[in-house]
Design a protein around this motif. Structure first.
Motif, PDB file in Angstrom:
ATOM      1  N   UNK A 135       3.399   2.741  -1.408  1.00  0.00           N
ATOM      2  CA  UNK A 135       3.656   3.381  -2.803  1.00  0.00           C
ATOM      3  C   UNK A 135       2.313   4.178  -3.069  1.00  0.00           C
ATOM      4  N   UNK A 136       1.244   3.941  -2.738  1.00  0.00           N
ATOM      5  CA  UNK A 136       0.146   4.565  -3.487  1.00  0.00           C
ATOM      6  C   UNK A 136      -0.215   5.614  -2.535  1.00  0.00           C
ATOM      7  N   UNK A 137       0.575   5.893  -1.358  1.00  0.00           N
ATOM      8  CA  UNK A 137       0.121   7.205  -0.482  1.00  0.00           C
ATOM      9  C   UNK A 137       0.731   8.563  -1.040  1.00  0.00           C
ATOM     10  N   UNK A 161       0.957  -1.191  -0.013  1.00  0.00           N
ATOM     11  CA  UNK A 161       0.039  -0.015  -0.017  1.00  0.00           C
ATOM     12  C   UNK A 161       0.775   1.233   0.109  1.00  0.00           C
TER      13      UNK A 161
END
Ligand code: TPP
Ligand code: SF4
Lengths: 583, 293
Positions: free
Chosen positions: B291-293, B289
């Motif tokens: 890397x999508x923040x 997750x």
């Protein structure tokens, strides 16, 4: 309320796609919602690429047709998109490269022009052309009042493997973009997106990435594909994660091999998935039927693009619904799920694996280019707090097989719910034959009339079981008793909900995710209870409408169909409902 | 693995092949080979194609997957990747493996997948009543080619050698003991094994009969051939007419496809998948997750 749409256009090779990702992430990290959609032709170089990002402090469900800030990295961008500008919009361009005066739209005196010397910056800093994107981002940060620090962080994260020097060079390039924009226009654009004080934690990702995450979280261990836009990004995502996740990702020689490798692995006991678009799926069809009769679980990510044949590879359409529902010769159960946004893409992917294992039959995740390649900001909770079990259905463990009488295992045992216990090959007492011919309970081939009927009925009973245990009715969004109900599916959820938000809930929306099989009684009842209806679909033949009519006999009153290869815009929905006397 | 099993544990229904069909000899050799290897019927996976050859699914009682026409090879590759500890055998016809599924053979060879492909080469489509197969001799007259087939036959042995197979043998359905040993060695070999078996079809092929083969076949031995030498192996693969070799034609060593996958060096994909829990699911999110923040 802040609502800002930025479009950035230029030739392929300028790194346009990264600007979309960066802008979306900057907005998300600054506490806004963002929605990104890219348009690019099916060529690699020398062609026009454009990315649009909509930023808002309300939820962004889709892009909008009109643009606030148009960032032109070439003259072509200006010519193609000037007609999309909002009143008082801003055009950012390089006077040294683009002679806007000669192409200026005389009727648009309302527009503000800002010159940023992109070419000069490249030259002065001795930056390569691929860094044009970061110069442009820097300029944009100033003009829309965004936090430059976030851009710096993103650049560092992006180039972490390339080292300090590359990072600094890129940061410098964007700093020069920022400074030059300030020199040119001290005020900047009228809408600004400063970093907010309190920020709820959001993710920013595409449909393909959400399906990929769902695949990893569901314990899928084998993904096979043959590259095909717009499903390739899913292959790339999973391939990049393979070693770290313990998954095997295989690029096979053709789509026929793709699905057959996946079926082999699935029969051997591994959760397996394939991904493709219409043309590739057409090659898989015979094997979908093989999965049906051998009762082998398989998840198929089918990402639509406009056909027929090669069609328009990089554009969007919902033209394959009826093809998917009817794919495969012979009669066998098949489940079709369709996500409407990235949250649903994640959730339905995890559900697809459970359903495939439970019903031992093909399960589709049917989406399209618009959803799969577009990016959206969503609440982390939609992914991190979504609860699901790993349900492998009637898969027999070694212990369970051991207690069966020797040779007593029957792969196609007749059962009340139509589902037979599944043993995987190689385990003691697993002796079985998965058979593509019609077969008797132990798997041996048969042509006996009674045995045939028994197995057809058994397979069909799975549909009944699914409808009572796992089918989900369409979800109703918006006011319960609206005068008008929009009916749609898949990615159209975005533009429909955006239109609903923009007009202040003047209609409600019936969103189908579980498209096949459908519960005839329950769905008929709901459709019959609606007042005025408008079917919205991204195809030319109203395929959901046809499907609903086939199952329920109900025909929806009005239609909004778009099949230009472009998604439906919320503005188009609003215009249509006005015609229908709403709003 | 047990010592030697009784070949009869693999017997299913009694075959429905035409009396005298070469498939009987292949059937006996496969059962004999599995017995010699000491496998029980649940210690391996067999994939069958569609054809008279594929019909063996009902006559051989092992963990098996009866595939589509042409697709046995990709199924076998998938099974092997899923559970690389399981021996995998694909049984196909010449139409099946060299025609409908020809592309798969090429790419399976390139990958050196550790599977054994056994092809019933009868030079006709038996099950669909005798049309010419891709290995049919030029000029062969049958229902779909009444004027004689125009194409020249494929050369499966040369094809497999040049595309990267690491064990390539040719056998004869009329020599059960010899064929049995070729299958045993093929299954034991780590890498892609192709065993092309000359199989007389007594009903539809009156050209390449038992007698035709007996006049021409000779056995390869250490004295007359070095299977490690690719050029010599290719020379042998070109002997198609007056003298035709049977035996081990080519053998080399190369890491198999699954040898090259570090993610399954500790446990098979099946085991990893069966042990996958909700906690593993959360761990995946924790890893992927951010890397999508
Ligand atoms: C996709 C597809 N096409 C055609 C067929 C019909 N068919 C069944 S077996 C066969 C050919 C059999 O020939 P071969 O593979 O040489 O096997 P043999 O019967 O000679 O053992 C064909 C064409 C089929 N089952 N599936
Ligand atoms: S048709 Fe030929 S290959 Fe088929 S069973 Fe008869 S003899 Fe054997």
């Amino acid at each position: 309320m802040i609502n800002l749409t930025v479009k950035i256009g230029g030739e392929a090779g300028f790194g346009i796609m990264t600007t979309g990702l960066f802008l979306g992430k900057i907005a998300t990290r600054s506490g806004y919602h963002a929605f990104e959609y890219t348009e690019y032709p099916s060529l690699i170089r020398g062609s026009h690429n454009v990315v649009g990002v909509r930023i808002s402090d309300e939820k962004t469900y889709s892009q909008e047709e009109k643009v606030d800030v148009l960032l032109c990295l070439n003259a072509d961008t200006y010519k193609r998109h000037i007609s999309e500008m909002k009143q008082g919009g801003m055009v950012v361009y390089d006077r040294d490269k683009t002679d806007i005066n000669s192409i200026k739209d005389e009727n648009r005196a309302d527009l503000v022009y800002v010159h940023v010397p992109f070419a000069k910056i490249l030259q002065e800093g001795a930056f390569p052309t691929v860094m044009l994107n970061n110069i442009a981002m820097g300029a944009l940060m100033y003009l829309i009042g965004a936090d430059f620090g976030i851009l710096k962080n993103l650049i560092s994260e992006n180039f972490i493997k390339k080292g300090e020097e590359v990072i600094n060079k890129n940061v410098n390039a964007s700093q020069m973009g920022y400074d030059k924009a300030r020199e040119s226009d001290t005020e900047g654009y009228k809408v600004k997106i400063p970093k907010k004080e309190s920020i709820s934690s959001r993710m920013y990702l595409s449909g393909n990435e959400a399906v990929g995450l769902g695949t990893l979280a569901a314990g899928c261990k084998f993904y096979v594909a043959y590259p095909m836009t717009p499903a390739s990004a899913l292959l790339h995502y999973l391939a990049a994660k393979a070693e770290k996740s313990g998954m095997v990702v295989k690029h096979a020689e053709d789509e026929i091999s793709v699905i057959n490798m996946a079926l082999g692995a699935s029969w051997a006991g591994v959760r397996s998935m394939v991904g493709t678009s219409g043309g590739g799926f057409a090659l898989m069809v015979e094997s979908v039927s093989l999965a049906g009769i051998t009762e082998t679980p398989i998840v198929i990510a089918m990402v639509q693009r406009p056909g027929p044949a090669t069609g328009m590879p990089t554009w969007t359409e919902q033209g394959d619904l009826l093809f998917i529902v009817h794919a495969g010769h012979g009669e066998f159960p098949k489940i079709v799920l369709s996500p409407g946004d990235v949250g649903e893409a994640y959730q339905l992917t995890t559900e697809a694996f459970n359903l495939a294992d439970k019903y031992q039959t093909p399960v589709f995740i049917l989406s399209d280019k618009y959803l799969q390649e577009g990016k959206q900001s969503i609440d982390r909770k939609e992914i991190e707090e979504y609860k699901f079990d790993i349900n492998r259905g009637k898969l027999l463990t070694a212990e369970k097989l051991e207690v069966l009488p020797k040779g007593g295992y029957k792969r196609y045992l007749l059962t009340e719910d139509g589902i037979s216990p599944r043993a995987i090959p190689g385990l003691p007492n697993s002796l079985q034959q998965a058979n593509s011919y019609e077969h008797i309970e132990d798997g041996h081939t048969t042509e006996d009339a009674q045995e045939r009927i028994k197995q057809v009925d058994k397979r069909n009973r799975k549909i009944r079981t699914y409808l009572s245990a796992d089918f989900k009715m369409p979800q109703l969004f918006g006011p319960k008793d609206a005068e008008l109900t929009i009916v749609s599916w898949g990615s159209m959820k975005g533009p429909v909900l955006q239109a609903m938000q923009d007009c202040g809930n003047k209609f409600n929306y019936l969103h189908f995710t579980h498209l096949w099989p459908l519960d005839k009684e329950k769905v008929s009842q709901v459709l019959k209870s609606l007042r005025k209806t408008l079917l919205v679909e991204n195809n030319s033949t109203a395929q959901l409408g046809q499907l609903l009519q086939m199952v329920t006999g109900v025909e929806l009153d009005n239609k909004l169909l778009k099949y230009s290869g472009r998604p439906v815009f919320p503005e188009e929905i609003l215009a249509r409902i006005k015609e229908l006397g709403i709003g | 693995m047990m010592e030697t099993t009784n070949p009869n544990v693999f017997a299913g229904y009694f075959p429905t092949w035409c009396p005298g069909c070469g498939d009987f000899g292949i059937w006996a050799s496969i059962k004999g080979a599995l017995a010699k290897l000491g496998y029980s019927p649940e210690e391996m996976a067999v994939v069958f194609g569609i054809g008279c050859s594929g019909n063996m699914n009902d006559f051989l009682w092992v963990d098996s997957f009866h595939a589509l026409h042409g697709r046995a090879v990709p199924n076998a590759v998938g099974i092997k990747i899923a559970n690389h500890k399981l021996p995998v055998l694909a049984i196909a016809g010449d139409g099946d493996c060299y025609g409908e599924g020809g592309n798969h053979l090429i790419h399976a060879c390139r990958g050196n997948h550790d599977i054994t492909i056994l092809v019933h080469d009868n030079r006709v489509y038996g099950l669909t009543t005798g049309q010419v197969a891709p290995t049919g001799l030029k000029g062969f007259k049958a229902k779909s080619t009444p004027q004689g087939v125009i194409e020249v036959p494929v050369n499966p042995v040369a094809l497999a050698i040049t595309q990267g197979a690491t064990y390539v043998a040719q056998g004869f359905a009329g020599d059960i003991n010899h064929l049995t040993d070729l299958i045993v060695e093929g299954v034991k070999h780590k890498g892609l094994s192709l065993v092309n078996v000359f199989q007389p079809c007594v009903t539809f092929n009156h050209v390449t009969t038992y007698a035709w083969y007996r006049e021409r076949l000779y056995k390869l031995t250490v004295q007359n051939h070095d299977p490690k030498d690719m050029k010599k192996a290719l020379d042998k693969s070109l002997e198609l007419d007056a003298h035709i070799p049977i035996g081990l034609i080519y053998k080399s060593e190369r890491p198999t496809y699954t040898d090259c996958l570090p993610q399954i060096s500790k446990e098979t994909l099946v085991d990893a998948g069966l042990g996958f829990t909700k906690d593993d699911s959360s761990a995946m999110l924790q890893k992927f997750v951010p890397e999508f923040l």
